[in-house]
Design an enzyme around this catalytic site. Structure first.
Site, PDB file in Angstrom:
ATOM      1  N   GLY A  81     -50.781 -24.845 -43.036  1.00 31.41           N
ATOM      2  CA  GLY A  81     -49.673 -24.028 -43.511  1.00 31.41           C
ATOM      3  C   GLY A  81     -50.125 -22.588 -43.592  1.00 31.41           C
ATOM      4  CG  ASP A 131     -45.936 -34.527 -35.785  1.00 32.07           C
ATOM      5  OD1 ASP A 131     -45.851 -34.746 -37.011  1.00 32.07           O
ATOM      6  OD2 ASP A 131     -46.250 -33.426 -35.334  1.00 32.07           O
ATOM      7  CE1 TYR A 157     -55.743 -25.089 -40.665  1.00 31.55           C
ATOM      8  CE2 TYR A 157     -56.523 -22.818 -40.510  1.00 31.55           C
ATOM      9  CZ  TYR A 157     -55.795 -23.879 -39.996  1.00 31.55           C
ATOM     10  OH  TYR A 157     -55.108 -23.716 -38.811  1.00 31.55           O
ATOM     11  CE  LYS A 159     -50.301 -19.869 -40.137  1.00 32.38           C
ATOM     12  NZ  LYS A 159     -51.235 -19.491 -39.100  1.00 32.38           N
ATOM     13  CB  SER A 208     -57.783 -21.660 -36.955  1.00 32.91           C
ATOM     14  OG  SER A 208     -57.404 -20.591 -37.780  1.00 32.91           O
TER      15      SER A 208
HETATM   16  P1  NAD Z   1     -47.488 -27.388 -37.656  1.00 36.84           P
HETATM   17  O1  NAD Z   1     -47.812 -27.721 -39.073  1.00 36.84           O
HETATM   18  O2  NAD Z   1     -46.102 -26.975 -37.320  1.00 36.84           O
HETATM   19  O3  NAD Z   1     -47.872 -28.606 -36.707  1.00 36.84           O
HETATM   20  C1  NAD Z   1     -48.850 -29.544 -37.030  1.00 36.84           C
HETATM   21  C2  NAD Z   1     -48.242 -30.919 -36.878  1.00 36.84           C
HETATM   22  O4  NAD Z   1     -49.236 -31.899 -37.165  1.00 36.84           O
HETATM   23  C3  NAD Z   1     -47.076 -31.174 -37.870  1.00 36.84           C
HETATM   24  O5  NAD Z   1     -45.891 -31.507 -37.169  1.00 36.84           O
HETATM   25  C4  NAD Z   1     -47.564 -32.346 -38.695  1.00 36.84           C
HETATM   26  O6  NAD Z   1     -46.546 -33.261 -39.052  1.00 36.84           O
HETATM   27  C5  NAD Z   1     -48.569 -32.981 -37.751  1.00 36.84           C
HETATM   28  N1  NAD Z   1     -49.485 -33.832 -38.492  1.00 36.84           N
HETATM   29  C6  NAD Z   1     -50.145 -33.535 -39.639  1.00 36.84           C
HETATM   30  N2  NAD Z   1     -50.833 -34.606 -40.051  1.00 36.84           N
HETATM   31  C7  NAD Z   1     -50.601 -35.592 -39.161  1.00 36.84           C
HETATM   32  C8  NAD Z   1     -51.038 -36.923 -39.059  1.00 36.84           C
HETATM   33  N3  NAD Z   1     -51.832 -37.461 -39.982  1.00 36.84           N
HETATM   34  N4  NAD Z   1     -50.616 -37.687 -38.018  1.00 36.84           N
HETATM   35  C9  NAD Z   1     -49.771 -37.153 -37.086  1.00 36.84           C
HETATM   36  N5  NAD Z   1     -49.337 -35.876 -37.128  1.00 36.84           N
HETATM   37  C10 NAD Z   1     -49.742 -35.107 -38.148  1.00 36.84           C
HETATM   38  O7  NAD Z   1     -48.530 -26.265 -37.229  1.00 36.84           O
HETATM   39  P2  NAD Z   1     -48.586 -25.350 -35.925  1.00 36.84           P
HETATM   40  O8  NAD Z   1     -48.367 -23.965 -36.368  1.00 36.84           O
HETATM   41  O9  NAD Z   1     -47.747 -25.906 -34.850  1.00 36.84           O
HETATM   42  O10 NAD Z   1     -50.118 -25.485 -35.538  1.00 36.84           O
HETATM   43  C11 NAD Z   1     -50.570 -26.371 -34.528  1.00 36.84           C
HETATM   44  C12 NAD Z   1     -52.090 -26.345 -34.484  1.00 36.84           C
HETATM   45  O11 NAD Z   1     -52.548 -25.023 -34.219  1.00 36.84           O
HETATM   46  C13 NAD Z   1     -52.751 -26.797 -35.782  1.00 36.84           C
HETATM   47  O12 NAD Z   1     -53.913 -27.524 -35.471  1.00 36.84           O
HETATM   48  C14 NAD Z   1     -53.134 -25.505 -36.438  1.00 36.84           C
HETATM   49  O13 NAD Z   1     -54.221 -25.655 -37.312  1.00 36.84           O
HETATM   50  C15 NAD Z   1     -53.480 -24.647 -35.235  1.00 36.84           C
HETATM   51  N6  NAD Z   1     -53.337 -23.202 -35.520  1.00 36.84           N
HETATM   52  C16 NAD Z   1     -52.088 -22.690 -35.702  1.00 36.84           C
HETATM   53  C17 NAD Z   1     -51.963 -21.327 -35.974  1.00 36.84           C
HETATM   54  C18 NAD Z   1     -50.609 -20.692 -36.175  1.00 36.84           C
HETATM   55  O14 NAD Z   1     -50.560 -19.488 -36.368  1.00 36.84           O
HETATM   56  N7  NAD Z   1     -49.509 -21.431 -36.137  1.00 36.84           N
HETATM   57  C19 NAD Z   1     -53.104 -20.524 -36.079  1.00 36.84           C
HETATM   58  C20 NAD Z   1     -54.351 -21.102 -35.900  1.00 36.84           C
HETATM   59  C21 NAD Z   1     -54.459 -22.447 -35.603  1.00 36.84           C
END
Ligand code: NAD
Length: 319
Positions: A70, A27, A143, A186, A112
């Site tokens: 986000g 990460d 997104y 969120k 998503s």
């Molecule tokens: P989050 O933002 O907490 O986690 C994503 C992580 O990706 C972050 O820690 C960020 O630092 C890392 N990241 C971003 N760019 C990067 C890069 N260039 N290199 C390395 N790391 C990088 O989000 P989350 O809620 O844990 O979501 C995880 C996944 O699930 C994501 O792909 C998100 O799109 C998907 N998702 C989440 C939800 C939700 O409700 N949380 C819903 C639908 C989809």
């Protein structure tokens, strides 16, 4: 675990460790609210193909959760569209190519609910988010378009290079250790924070008319769904979410109960996304027999105290 410093990724690392796996997390940053459980944590930018190749060394199974993402305040305003698409698409392109070159065979991709067409989510009461309703495509955000492109990318690598790609479409995952105040939070976290910050008898603001609907899934349920899915012989795309639909004002009212507060809601203009959205769990039930085990309130009961703690800790620092 690509995105192992993020909300779901950090939790998933803990889960995989508890199941006895050796885990390398990658990460841009370490988890914000806990120490990583990973055997190895690499701070690296997955937009860099050479670094991505390097972290793929010796890896058999990949969980790709890294994304530029986000809540509504980040992805629905339009201001971040180009970076969101560029960053997330690049991460996915690099990940799959590194897997192909290094011979990693199996991957979980977190897509998503945002891929579903806006035209099926115009009314709060009867959104259609069945997996086969994704096309003709018309996500309401860039997104969502990037997620749809990347779903197709994973499917293409599966078809052409035999990579065992598993695709799940998450629907609003929430819980402790998620973003709560940095502009990427969120709705559940934002509303928990507002309730925690508002005095009993006071007033809080909620974006939109509050009648927009969503369904929310508690983190532990999500982890169960992901692991069951990965251990099955089904590859998706499949929804991982809850079918319990609430209005956003209803969600705020539910949270007030845990706080023991009566707060009036002032609905103000703000980014809201589609009018109605709810996970359709028929496919996942049929294919792997998974469904959430507890109602929304049970997850909120664990999340609100954690956010209250964060709010109080911040108050103590700034006092
Ligand atoms: P989050 O933002 O907490 O986690 C994503 C992580 O990706 C972050 O820690 C960020 O630092 C890392 N990241 C971003 N760019 C990067 C890069 N260039 N290199 C390395 N790391 C990088 O989000 P989350 O809620 O844990 O979501 C995880 C996944 O699930 C994501 O792909 C998100 O799109 C998907 N998702 C989440 C939800 C939700 O409700 N949380 C819903 C639908 C989809």
């Amino acid at each position: 675990m690509c995105g192992g410093g993020g909300f779901i990724g950090a939790h998933l690392v803990k889960r995989l460790k508890s199941e006895g796996f050796w885990v390398r997390a990658v990460d841009l940053k370490r988890p914000e609210f806990s120490t990583t459980a990973a055997d190895e944590f690499v701070e690296a930018d997955l937009r860099d193909p050479a670094l991505t190749l390097r972290v793929m060394d010796g890896i058999g199974e990949v969980y790709q959760l890294a994304a530029d993402m986000g809540g509504a305040g980040y992805i629905f305003t339009g201001e971040h569209d180009a970076v969101v698409m560029h960053n997330s698409a690049t991460i996915n392109l690099n990940t799959l190519e590194a897997m192909r070159i290094k011979g990693a065979r199996k991957v979980f991709y977190s897509s998503s609910a945002c891929i579903y067409p806006e035209y099926n989510q115009l009314e709060p009461d009867n959104p259609n988010c069945a997996e086969d309703s994704a096309y003709p495509a018309q996500p309401d955000s860039e997104y969502g378009w990037e997620k749809l492109f990347s779903e197709r990318l994973y499917l293409a690598y599966k078809r052409n290079f035999g990579i065992d790609a598993r695709i799940a479409r998450f629907h609003n995952i929430f819980g402790p250790e998620g973003a709560w105040c940095d502009g990427r939070e969120k709705a559940p976290a934002a509303l928990c924070r507002k309730v925690a910050e508002t005095l009993d008898g006071g007033q809080m603001e909620v974006w939109g008319d509050g009648k927009q609907t969503r369904s929310f899934l508690y983190i532990d349920e999500c982890l169960d769904g992901v692991r069951r899915f990965m251990e099955s012989d089904f590859s998706g795309p499949v929804n991982i979410g809850s079918e319990e639909m609430v209005t956003i004002n209803g969600l705020a009212t539910m949270i007030m109960k845990f706080a023991g507060k009566r707060i009036s809601i002032r609905n103000i203009p703000g980014p809201t996304g589609v009018r109605g959205r709810r996970s359709d769990n028929r496919l996942i039930a049929e294919k792997i027999g998974w469904a959430p085990s507890a109602p929304l309130e049970a997850g909120l009961a664990k999340t609100y105290p954690w956010i209250l703690e964060q709010v109080n800790a911040r108050k103590a620092i700034t006092a």
